[in-house]
Design a protein around this motif. Structure first.
Motif, short mmCIF file in Angstrom:
data_model
loop_
_atom_site.label_atom_id
_atom_site.label_comp_id
_atom_site.label_asym_id
_atom_site.label_seq_id
_atom_site.Cartn_x
_atom_site.Cartn_y
_atom_site.Cartn_z
N SER A 48 10.03 -15.06 10.59
CA SER A 48 9.00 -14.13 9.83
C SER A 48 9.71 -12.93 9.48
N GLY A 49 9.50 -12.21 8.39
CA GLY A 49 10.23 -10.99 7.88
C GLY A 49 9.32 -9.69 8.92
N ALA A 50 8.47 -10.24 9.56
CA ALA A 50 7.69 -9.14 10.33
C ALA A 50 8.30 -8.89 11.51
N GLN A 142 5.60 -4.43 2.62
CA GLN A 142 4.46 -4.46 3.75
C GLN A 142 2.90 -4.23 3.29
N TYR A 143 2.73 -3.85 2.22
CA TYR A 143 1.38 -3.83 1.56
C TYR A 143 0.89 -5.34 1.59
N PHE A 144 1.90 -6.14 0.85
CA PHE A 144 1.44 -7.65 0.36
C PHE A 144 1.20 -8.16 1.66
N ASN A 147 -2.16 -7.08 3.14
CA ASN A 147 -2.95 -7.89 2.42
C ASN A 147 -3.18 -9.50 2.56
N LEU A 148 -2.09 -10.12 2.94
CA LEU A 148 -2.28 -11.63 3.05
C LEU A 148 -2.93 -11.71 4.56
N ARG A 149 -2.58 -10.89 5.39
CA ARG A 149 -3.23 -11.04 6.97
C ARG A 149 -4.72 -10.79 6.74
N LEU A 151 -6.66 -11.37 3.87
CA LEU A 151 -7.29 -12.35 3.56
C LEU A 151 -7.44 -13.62 4.38
N GLN A 152 -6.52 -13.71 5.13
CA GLN A 152 -6.36 -14.99 6.32
C GLN A 152 -7.50 -14.75 7.09
N GLN A 153 -7.78 -13.43 7.47
CA GLN A 153 -8.84 -13.20 8.64
C GLN A 153 -10.35 -13.30 7.86
N ARG A 154 -10.31 -13.06 6.64
CA ARG A 154 -11.56 -13.25 5.92
C ARG A 154 -11.83 -14.82 5.87
#
Length: 173
Positions: A48-50, A142-144, A147-149, A151-154
């Motif tokens: 992961s790039g994180a 970082q924003y995207f 944002n993906l995180r 959406l995954q939580q939702r």
């Protein structure tokens, strides 16, 4: 100019495709068109790039957890003066976390190693214009990711609300 390429994909599934090979091909094409010497590739397939490179996780004893070892080796190699430029296809290959990206770039810059992308290879982190051009792109990465995180939580909340079980099967099934 001596150049190393850095490639990364986030998932094991992506390593089976052509993504790493495509990144490396683009890096080598830029080197050839510029007359630069391609020294070697560093890669972190399925990382992961994180995650920060292990180099940034070193403790007082100099030890670190195994994390993005390709980037860690690249930084070590750069500190020995073995190349002048790191070429990536996109700035988010280094990191999708701003708090990790800038220390990587600064560590390399401190030893006179630039970072550039295949899209704009002549604007390296050794010139001030780099920060104007890539600061916004790094922020967007970082924003995207965040944002993906979100959406995954939702999606997880929605699935649980519908009675779906997430994760491992309950014990005994």
């Amino acid at each position: 100019m001596r150049v190393v390429g850095y490639t990364r994909v986030s998932t094991e599934e992506q390593t089976k495709g052509f993504s790493l090979e495509t990144q490396l091909s683009q890096i080598k094409q830029v080197c050839q068109s510029k007359g630069w010497q391609f020294v070697r590739e560093y890669s972190d397939p399925g990382e992961s790039g994180a995650l920060p490179p292990a180099q940034l996780l070193k403790n007082e004893d100099g030890a670190s957890d195994s994390c993005r070892m390709g980037l860690t080796e690249l930084i070590d190699f750069g500190e020995r003066g073995e190349f002048e430029l790191v070429l990536v296809t996109n700035i988010d290959r280094l990191s999708r976390e701003l708090s990790d990206m800038w220390p990587i770039i600064r560590k390399l810059r401190d030893v006179r190693v630039g970072v550039a992308t295949t899209v704009i290879p002549d604007v390296t982190s050794l010139v001030k214009e780099f920060y104007l051009m890539y600061g916004g792109m790094a922020g967007m990465s970082q924003y995207f990711r965040e944002n993906l995180r979100e959406l995954q939580q939702r999606g997880i909340v929605t699935a649980k609300g519908k009675g779906r079980h997430l994760g491992r099967p309950p014990r005994g099934f």
